[in-house]
Design a protein around this motif. Structure first.
Motif, short mmCIF file in Angstrom:
data_model
loop_
_atom_site.label_atom_id
_atom_site.label_comp_id
_atom_site.label_asym_id
_atom_site.label_seq_id
_atom_site.Cartn_x
_atom_site.Cartn_y
_atom_site.Cartn_z
N ASN A 39 35.05 49.04 59.21
CA ASN A 39 34.43 47.94 59.95
C ASN A 39 35.01 46.60 59.53
OD1 ASN A 39 31.76 49.98 59.61
ND2 ASN A 39 32.18 49.16 61.62
N GLY A 40 35.30 45.78 60.51
CA GLY A 40 35.84 44.45 60.20
C GLY A 40 37.32 44.45 59.92
N GLY A 42 39.70 44.51 61.97
CA GLY A 42 40.45 43.71 62.93
C GLY A 42 40.91 44.49 64.16
N LYS A 43 40.35 45.68 64.36
CA LYS A 43 40.79 46.52 65.48
C LYS A 43 40.44 45.88 66.82
CE LYS A 43 38.13 49.90 64.06
NZ LYS A 43 37.47 49.28 62.90
N THR A 44 39.18 45.46 66.95
CA THR A 44 38.75 44.86 68.22
C THR A 44 39.51 43.56 68.46
OG1 THR A 44 36.56 45.86 68.12
CG2 THR A 44 36.78 43.88 69.46
N THR A 45 39.69 42.78 67.41
CA THR A 45 40.43 41.52 67.56
C THR A 45 41.85 41.80 68.03
OG1 THR A 45 39.09 40.62 65.75
CG2 THR A 45 41.05 39.38 66.41
N GLN A 86 33.87 47.06 73.55
CA GLN A 86 33.13 47.75 72.50
C GLN A 86 31.64 47.48 72.64
OE1 GLN A 86 34.12 46.66 68.43
NE2 GLN A 86 32.72 48.18 67.60
N HIS A 197 35.79 55.70 65.74
CA HIS A 197 35.33 56.00 64.39
C HIS A 197 35.09 57.49 64.20
CE1 HIS A 197 34.99 52.25 62.31
NE2 HIS A 197 34.32 51.68 63.30
N1 LIG Z 1 34.81 35.50 67.41
C1 LIG Z 1 34.87 35.62 66.06
N2 LIG Z 1 34.61 34.57 65.27
C2 LIG Z 1 34.68 34.68 63.94
N3 LIG Z 1 35.00 35.79 63.30
C3 LIG Z 1 35.25 36.88 64.02
C4 LIG Z 1 35.20 36.86 65.45
N4 LIG Z 1 35.52 38.08 65.92
C5 LIG Z 1 35.74 38.85 64.84
N5 LIG Z 1 35.59 38.13 63.70
C6 LIG Z 1 35.79 38.64 62.35
O1 LIG Z 1 37.08 39.19 62.29
C7 LIG Z 1 37.07 40.38 61.51
C8 LIG Z 1 37.61 41.53 62.33
O2 LIG Z 1 36.64 41.85 63.31
P1 LIG Z 1 36.87 42.99 64.41
O3 LIG Z 1 35.70 42.96 65.33
O4 LIG Z 1 38.19 42.86 65.00
O5 LIG Z 1 36.79 44.30 63.52
P2 LIG Z 1 36.78 45.81 63.96
O6 LIG Z 1 37.88 46.48 63.22
O7 LIG Z 1 36.76 45.94 65.42
O8 LIG Z 1 35.38 46.30 63.35
P3 LIG Z 1 34.33 47.37 63.91
O9 LIG Z 1 34.83 48.71 63.50
O10 LIG Z 1 33.06 47.02 63.22
O11 LIG Z 1 34.24 47.20 65.39
C9 LIG Z 1 35.64 40.59 61.03
O12 LIG Z 1 35.54 40.06 59.73
C10 LIG Z 1 34.83 39.76 61.99
O13 LIG Z 1 33.68 39.26 61.38
#
Ligand SMILES: Nc1ncnc2c1ncn2[C@@H]1O[C@H](COP(=O)(O)OP(=O)(O)OP(=O)(O)O)[C@@H](O)[C@H]1O
Ligand SMILES: [Mg+2]
Lengths: 241, 320
Positions: A39-40, A42-45, A86, A197
Motif C-alpha cells: 500500500n502506498g 505508488g501504483k495508482t499514481t 480503483q 493485491h
Molecule cells: N493526490 C494526492 N495527494 C497527496 N498524496 C498522494 C496523492 N495521491 C497519492 N498520494 C500519496 O502517494 C503515495 C502513493 O499512493 P498510491 O495511491 O499511488 O499508492 P498505491 O500503490 O496505489 O497504494 P494502494 O495499494 O493502497 O492502492 C501514497 O503515500 C499516497 O498517500
C-alpha cells in the motif's frame, strides 16, 4: 516489436513525497502485466500518470511510438488507453445501462443507429455478468457489481491498453473465477495492465509482474521469478506467497 | 434515459401543448395575456434549465442572455427599422455571440466561482446598457412601436399586438423549444451532459472533451434565452434595463427549482406557479410577497426536487 507503452524517468511528487520516482517502464503489446506492491507504493499514481488523470512532475510517456506526455486525458482515452478507477467511480444516479452507453456511443464508428448502442451496451454488460441488472441505478448495485461495471465501461471503450486498478476488490470467490476468464478474453485483443493485491489472481493471469515499492520499480519478471525473489518478499514483510 | 417510454413522454408533451392551445379560447382576457407572457418567460426558464438542470452549471448571469435577445431584437426594430423576422434573428445572433464569449471565459471556473463570474459579467452587461442610455433608453426602457410589430407575408400580415396572434406566437416558440429540449435530453448528447453533471472527471476518462460539451451547452442555453428575450421585445413591445438586472438572473433559477430541475416541463410549471401565486395572493393582501415566500419554503420542504422532479422521484419514473 515496438513496445506499446514506455515511460522514461517518470516522476510525480506530492509535496515532499516522491510518489512515483524516475520510473522506466516498458510494456509489450498483447501482454498481461500485473503491477503489485505494498500500500502506498505508488501504483495508482503511476497508472494515473499514464492515463493522464494527473500530470507528471518530470519524465516522459510514449504510447505506440508517440510522445503523449502533454496530451489531455480524454485524447489518450481516444487513442486507446482506458482506465478503470480503483475507487469506484461509476455514475451512481444513472442506470448501469447508461453508464455503459456513454463509452459505447463514443466509440461507435457506424454512428447513428440506436440499435448499435443497445447492442454494444448489452454485449459489455453480458460479458461482465450484469445484463440482468441493466436498468438498476449504478449506485444501488453491490460493491462488487460496481467494480464489474467499471470493467464493463473500460471494455466498452474498446481499448488497446486496459488499465485495471484492483478490479477484484470486493468480488466474491465465484465472481473472481469469472473475472479471470474475462481478463483472458480481453487480453486476446488488448494489452492489460493489472494492479492487483490478490496474489492467486496475479499468478494465474500475469505474463510478467512488475513490483513497485516506495515509488520505484523493485523487481520485474515472470511470476515464477518474482515468487522466488527475496527482495520482493522483503518488501511485503513476509506477506508474499 | 433514452430507453424509457418514448411514447408516453411524447404523448405528455403533445398533450401539454394541445392544452395550452385550447386554453387560448377559454381563458378570460386578462389571463390570456398573462399566459402568453408566462409561455415566453418559460422559454427563458427552459434555456436556463438546459445548463443548470442537465449540466449542473449554476449561472447567476442569465439575465444577460435574455437581454441580449431583448435588446438585439428591440433595438434592431427601434433604431434600425428592421422587420420582425430580421430583428428576431438579430436577437438570436446577439445571444450566440455573447454566450460563446461568456462560455469561453466563465467555463475556466466551476462551482461557486462560476456563479460569481457569470454574475459579474451580467452586471457589466447591465451597466453597459445604462451607460449607452441614449441608444438603449437606459432604465426608462423603450417601447417598440406598434406599427413595427407586424409580421408581413407578401400581401397578408400578422399583427403581433393582436392578443390571439401574440398568444399563438408565444405558444409556437414555447412548443418548438419544448420539443427541442425533449429531443436533446433524450439524445446521446443529453446523456453526455448529464454525465458531466454527475461526474465530470469520470466523463473525461471515457474520452469526452467535457469543456467543448459544456461550451456547446452554454451556447444552446444562451440561444434559447435570447429567443425568449427577442420574443418578449417583439410580442410585448418593451425593452428595459430591468430585464438585465440581477433579479432576472435569479428568477429563472427560482422557476426551474420550483418546477423541477432537469425536467422538460418543470420550467413551465415553475413559471406558471410563481405567476399565479403572486397574482392570486396580491388580490387578497399587500403582503403577498410574504405568502409567496411561505409557499416557496413549503415547496422546498415537501418537494425538494421541485414539483415535477419530486413527482418523477416518487411516482413517475419515466418523466423526461
Ligand atoms: N493526490 C494526492 N495527494 C497527496 N498524496 C498522494 C496523492 N495521491 C497519492 N498520494 C500519496 O502517494 C503515495 C502513493 O499512493 P498510491 O495511491 O499511488 O499508492 P498505491 O500503490 O496505489 O497504494 P494502494 O495499494 O493502497 O492502492 C501514497 O503515500 C499516497 O498517500
Ligand atoms: Mg492504488
Amino acid at each position: 516489436m515496438t513496445p506499446l507503452l514506455t515511460t522514461k524517468g517518470l516522476s510525480r511528487n506530492f509535496g515532499g513525497l516522491r510518489a512515483v520516482d524516475s520510473v522506466d517502464f516498458t510494456l509489450m503489446p498483447g501482454e498481461i502485466r500485473a503491477v503489485i506492491g505494498p500500500n502506498g507504493a505508488g501504483k495508482t499514481t503511476f497508472v494515473s500518470l499514464v492515463s493522464g488523470r494527473i500530470q507528471p512532475s518530470s519524465g516522459m510517456i510514449v504510447f505506440d511510438g508517440a510522445d503523449i506526455t502533454g496530451l489531455p486525458a480524454y485524447v489518450r482515452v481516444r487513442q486507446g488507453i482506458a482506465y478503470t478507477f480503483q475507487i469506484t467511480s461509476v455514475f451512481a444516479n444513472l442506470t448501469a445501462y447508461d453508464n455503459v452507453a456513454l463509452p459505447v456511443q463514443r466509440t461507435l464508428s457506424d454512428g447513428r443507429s440506436k440499435g448499435a448502442v443497445r447492442a454494444g451496451v448489452m454485449a459489455a454488460l453480458d460479458r461482465t455478468g450484469l445484463a440482468d441488472r441493466a436498468h438498476m441505478p449504478a449506485g444501488q448495485l453491490s460493491y462488487g457489481h460496481q467494480r464489474l461495471l467499471e470493467v464493463a465501461m473500460g471494455l466498452a471503450l474498446k481499448p488497446r491498453l486496459l488499465i485495471l486498478d484492483e478490479p477484484t476488490q470486493g468480488l466474491a470467490d465465484s465472481e473472481i473465477d469469472n473475472f479471470i476468464t474475462l481478463v483472458r478474453e480481453i487480453a486476446a485483443n488488448a494489452t492489460v495492465l493489472l494492479i492487483e493485491h490478490n496474489m492467486p489472481v496475479v499468478m494465474q493471469l500475469a505474463d510478467r509482474i512488475t513490483v513497485f515499492n516506495a515509488g520505484k520499480i523493485l523487481a520485474e519478471g515472470t511470476p515464477e521469478a518474482i515468487r522466488e525473489n527475496a527482495a520482493v518478499q522483503q518488501a511485503y514483510l513476509g506477506t508474499a506467497p | 434515459m433514452s430507453e424509457a417510454s418514448p411514447a408516453k413522454a411524447y404523448g405528455l408533451h403533445f398533450g401539454a401543448i394541445a392544452l395550452l392551445f385550447v386554453l387560448s379560447f377559454l381563458l378570460p382576457e386578462y389571463y390570456h395575456g398573462l399566459l402568453a407572457r408566462i409561455m415566453v418567460l418559460a422559454v427563458f426558464a427552459m434555456g436556463y434549465n438546459m445548463l443548470f438542470g442537465y449540466v449542473g452549471l449554476l449561472s447567476l448571469g442569465h439575465a444577460m442572455f435574455f437581454s441580449a435577445g431583448l435588446y438585439g431584437a428591440g433595438l434592431a426594430v427601434i433604431q434600425l427599422g428592421w422587420s420582425v423576422p430580421a430583428a428576431f434573428a438579430a436577437g438570436l445572433c446577439c445571444g450566440v455571440v455573447l454566450s460563446l464569449v461568456i462560455g469561453l471565459l466563465a467555463l475556466r471556473t466551476s462551482g461557486v466561482a462560476f456563479m460569481i463570474v457569470t454574475m459579474m459579467f451580467a452586471q457589466v452587461f447591465y451597466l453597459i446598457i445604462l451607460y449607452f442610455s441614449s441608444w438603449t433608453g437606459g432604465d426608462q426602457g423603450m417601447v417598440v412601436p406598434q406599427p413595427a410589430r407586424v409580421l408581413a407575408f407578401g400581401a397578408t400580415s400578422l399583427d403581433l399586438t393582436n392578443p390571439t396572434v401574440r398568444y399563438m406566437s408565444a405558444l409556437g416558440l414555447f412548443s418548438l423549444v419544448l420539443m427541442i429540449t425533449l429531443v436533446l435530453v433524450r439524445s446521446r448528447y443529453g446523456r453526455v451532459l448529464v454525465a458531466i453533471r454527475e461526474n465530470e472527471e469520470r466523463t473525461k476518462m471515457l474520452g469526452y472533451d467535457t469543456f467543448s460539451n459544456k461550451l456547446a451547452a452554454v451556447v444552446i442555453s444562451g440561444i434559447v434565452c435570447a429567443a425568449s428575450g427577442a420574443a418578449y421585445a417583439l410580442l410585448f413591445g418593451y425593452v428595459g434595463s430591468g430585464f438585465a438586472s440581477v433579479q432576472y438572473s435569479i428568477l429563472p433559477l427560482l422557476w426551474v427549482l420550483l418546477g423541477g430541475a432537469a425536467t422538460t416541463l418543470g420550467p413551465l410549471i415553475g413559471t406558471l406557479f410563481m405567476y399565479y401565486v403572486i397574482d392570486i395572493t396580491s388580490g387578497y393582501t399587500s403582503a403577498y410577497l410574504l405568502i409567496v415566500g411561505v409557499a416557496l419554503i413549503l415547496l422546498v420542504l415537501f418537494f425538494p426536487k421541485g414539483i415535477l422532479g419530486s413527482m418523477r422521484q416518487r411516482w413517475l419514473g419515466w418523466l423526461p
